[in-house]
Write an enzyme that holds these catalytic residues in place. Sequence first.
Site, PDB file in Angstrom:
ATOM      1  CG  ASN A 105      -2.068   0.817   1.323  1.00 34.45           C
ATOM      2  OD1 ASN A 105      -2.487   1.230  -0.052  1.00 34.45           O
ATOM      3  ND2 ASN A 105      -1.787   1.486   2.498  1.00 34.45           N
ATOM      4  CG  HIS A 107      -0.351   5.558   4.992  1.00 34.18           C
ATOM      5  ND1 HIS A 107      -1.350   5.474   5.595  1.00 34.18           N
ATOM      6  CD2 HIS A 107       0.393   6.797   5.897  1.00 34.18           C
ATOM      7  CE1 HIS A 107      -1.815   6.316   6.254  1.00 34.18           C
ATOM      8  NE2 HIS A 107      -1.280   7.392   6.686  1.00 34.18           N
ATOM      9  CB  SER A 134       5.684   5.185   4.281  1.00 37.24           C
ATOM     10  OG  SER A 134       5.764   6.602   4.168  1.00 37.24           O
ATOM     11  CG  ASP A 143      -2.291   2.985   6.953  1.00 37.11           C
ATOM     12  OD1 ASP A 143      -2.098   2.249   6.404  1.00 37.11           O
ATOM     13  OD2 ASP A 143      -3.096   4.048   7.600  1.00 37.11           O
TER      14      ASP A 143
END
Length: 186
Positions: A105, A107, A134, A143
């Site tokens: 992912n 972020h 990130s 996260d």
Amino acid sequence: MRDPRRVGILISGRGSNMRALLEKASGYEIVLVASNNPDAPGIEWARARGVQTWSLASKDLAREDFDRKMSSALDDHGAGTVALAGFMRILSPWFIGEWRGRIVNIHPSLLPKYRGLDAHRRALAAGDPVTGCSVHLVTEDLDAGEVLGRVEVPVLAGDDERSLEGRVLEAEHLLYPKVLREFVRR
Ligand code: GRF
């Protein structure tokens, strides 16, 4: 055996990171763009360019039921890595287990700072001189998976959430394809 170089991207909206991943694809291939929002502008963009897409409105489905259907679509297209790009739905523990170690992912903060929503607002409220973005592994904790790559972005005098988001997004579009290319090789 799933091939990690074959990437499925999950989006819910605009899809600017998806576009960056598609336009800068090297060392990996985008085999599917999937969404929990059939009206996501990013889905339309991908479809118009001949990219395989899948979408299903998630709101009336139990979380795991939706995730099982999405996982089947990823397998049907031979995906081996799942890249979240503005996918605004928490993944079920089942999905995270099924794809463990293969979900990434992006972020908009320098993790571990500002996990969750409103990262830019929180960075501005804290008076941080530097923020960033990130790319991280997705685990059951929001996260909080291993950070695979980060880049810093300065916060400028007079910045508001919108201007900061725009500057960080430019950095995201450079960082994500680079980190994904390295990730699929490991
Ligand atoms: C980006 O800020 C990304 O960091 C976050 O959601 C936003 C998605 O934007 N996870 P886009 O749909 O890629 O334009």
